[in-house]
Design a protein around this motif. Structure first.
Motif, PDB file in Angstrom:
ATOM      1  N   ILE A   1     -10.870  -5.154  -7.136  1.00  0.00           N
ATOM      2  CA  ILE A   1      -9.642  -4.353  -7.116  1.00  0.00           C
ATOM      3  C   ILE A   1      -9.521  -3.479  -8.354  1.00  0.00           C
ATOM      4  N   PHE A   2     -10.617  -3.300  -9.095  1.00  0.00           N
ATOM      5  CA  PHE A   2     -10.520  -2.588 -10.368  1.00  0.00           C
ATOM      6  C   PHE A   2     -10.156  -1.126 -10.187  1.00  0.00           C
ATOM      7  N   ARG A   3     -10.420  -0.550  -8.993  1.00  0.00           N
ATOM      8  CA  ARG A   3     -10.043   0.848  -8.777  1.00  0.00           C
ATOM      9  C   ARG A   3      -8.601   0.999  -8.319  1.00  0.00           C
ATOM     10  N   MET A   4      -7.950  -0.130  -8.016  1.00  0.00           N
ATOM     11  CA  MET A   4      -6.589  -0.078  -7.519  1.00  0.00           C
ATOM     12  C   MET A   4      -5.610  -0.078  -8.688  1.00  0.00           C
TER      13      MET A   4
ATOM     14  N   THR B   1      14.897  -9.441   8.533  1.00  0.00           N
ATOM     15  CA  THR B   1      13.933 -10.250   9.279  1.00  0.00           C
ATOM     16  C   THR B   1      12.734  -9.404   9.684  1.00  0.00           C
ATOM     17  N   ALA B   2      11.550  -9.880   9.321  1.00  0.00           N
ATOM     18  CA  ALA B   2      10.320  -9.135   9.582  1.00  0.00           C
ATOM     19  C   ALA B   2       9.128  -9.948   9.083  1.00  0.00           C
ATOM     20  N   VAL B   3       7.954  -9.475   9.439  1.00  0.00           N
ATOM     21  CA  VAL B   3       6.748  -9.977   8.785  1.00  0.00           C
ATOM     22  C   VAL B   3       6.514  -9.108   7.552  1.00  0.00           C
ATOM     23  N   TYR B   4       6.361  -9.738   6.423  1.00  0.00           N
ATOM     24  CA  TYR B   4       6.162  -9.031   5.162  1.00  0.00           C
ATOM     25  C   TYR B   4       4.693  -9.075   4.780  1.00  0.00           C
ATOM     26  N   TYR B   5       4.165  -7.901   4.447  1.00  0.00           N
ATOM     27  CA  TYR B   5       2.752  -7.768   4.109  1.00  0.00           C
ATOM     28  C   TYR B   5       2.593  -7.293   2.671  1.00  0.00           C
ATOM     29  N   CYS B   6       1.721  -7.953   1.967  1.00  0.00           N
ATOM     30  CA  CYS B   6       1.341  -7.527   0.627  1.00  0.00           C
ATOM     31  C   CYS B   6       0.202  -6.525   0.737  1.00  0.00           C
ATOM     32  N   SER B   7       0.140  -5.612  -0.199  1.00  0.00           N
ATOM     33  CA  SER B   7      -0.960  -4.650  -0.211  1.00  0.00           C
ATOM     34  C   SER B   7      -1.362  -4.327  -1.646  1.00  0.00           C
ATOM     35  N   VAL B   8      -2.582  -3.868  -1.793  1.00  0.00           N
ATOM     36  CA  VAL B   8      -3.064  -3.345  -3.069  1.00  0.00           C
ATOM     37  C   VAL B   8      -3.680  -1.990  -2.781  1.00  0.00           C
TER      38      VAL B   8
ATOM     39  N   TYR C   1      -0.749   4.619  -1.689  1.00  0.00           N
ATOM     40  CA  TYR C   1      -1.718   4.557  -0.596  1.00  0.00           C
ATOM     41  C   TYR C   1      -2.330   3.162  -0.585  1.00  0.00           C
ATOM     42  N   PRO C   2      -1.885   2.314   0.354  1.00  0.00           N
ATOM     43  CA  PRO C   2      -2.432   0.951   0.405  1.00  0.00           C
ATOM     44  C   PRO C   2      -3.882   0.963   0.853  1.00  0.00           C
ATOM     45  N   GLY C   3      -4.679   0.112   0.226  1.00  0.00           N
ATOM     46  CA  GLY C   3      -6.087   0.036   0.576  1.00  0.00           C
ATOM     47  C   GLY C   3      -6.439  -1.247   1.302  1.00  0.00           C
TER      48      GLY C   3
END
Length: 120
Positions: free
Chosen positions: A28-31, A90-97, A106-108
Motif C-alpha cells: 500500500i506504499f503508493r496509497m 443502516t448499510a454495509v460499510y466498506y473500508c478502502s485504501v 480514488y479507492p484502489g
C-alpha cells in the motif's frame, strides 16, 4: 496483494454508537488515503468519509457532526467512530485504501464489508 480487514459492525438502537476498524496490509506504499463507503439495499455505494496520510478529512453531508474518521498510520489502521446513529445509517460499510489527488479520492482496494444495522 493488498488486504483490508474490517471489524466493529453490528446492531444498535437509534441514538447509539459504533466504532468500525479497518487494517490494511500488503503493498500500500503508493496509497495516500483511506476511506469508508457504505451501501444500503437498493442504493449506490457512497463515500462516507476519507482521510489522507496527512490527516486531512472529508465527510458526506449526511454524517457531518456525527461520524469521525481517524487513522493510526503506524498500524495502517483506519477507524470510523459513529455517534447518534439513525436508521438511515443502516448499510454495509466498506473500508478502502486509495489515492487522493486533485481534490478527489480514488479507492484502489476494498474490504469485505461489515453490516451496520440501526433499529428505530
Amino acid at each position: 496483494q493488498v488486504q483490508l480487514v474490517e471489524s466493529g459492525g453490528g446492531l444498535v438502537q437509534a441514538g447509539g454508537s459504533l466504532r468500525l476498524s479497518c487494517t490494511a496490509s500488503g503493498s500500500i506504499f503508493r496509497m495516500n488515503a483511506m476511506g469508508w463507503y457504505r451501501q444500503a439495499p437498493g442504493k449506490q455505494r457512497e463515500l462516507v468519509a476519507r482521510i489522507t496520510n496527512g490527516g486531512t478529512t472529508n465527510y458526506a453531508d449526511s454524517v457531518k457532526g456525527r461520524f469521525t474518521i481517524s487513522r493510526d498510520s503506524a498500524k495502517n489502521t483506519v477507524y470510523l467512530q459513529m455517534n447518534s446513529l439513525k436508521p438511515e445509517d443502516t448499510a454495509v460499510y466498506y473500508c478502502s485504501v486509495g489515492q487522493f489527488y486533485s481534490g478527489s479520492y480514488y479507492p484502489g482496494y476494498w474490504g469485505q464489508g461489515t453490516q451496520v444495522t440501526v433499529s428505530s
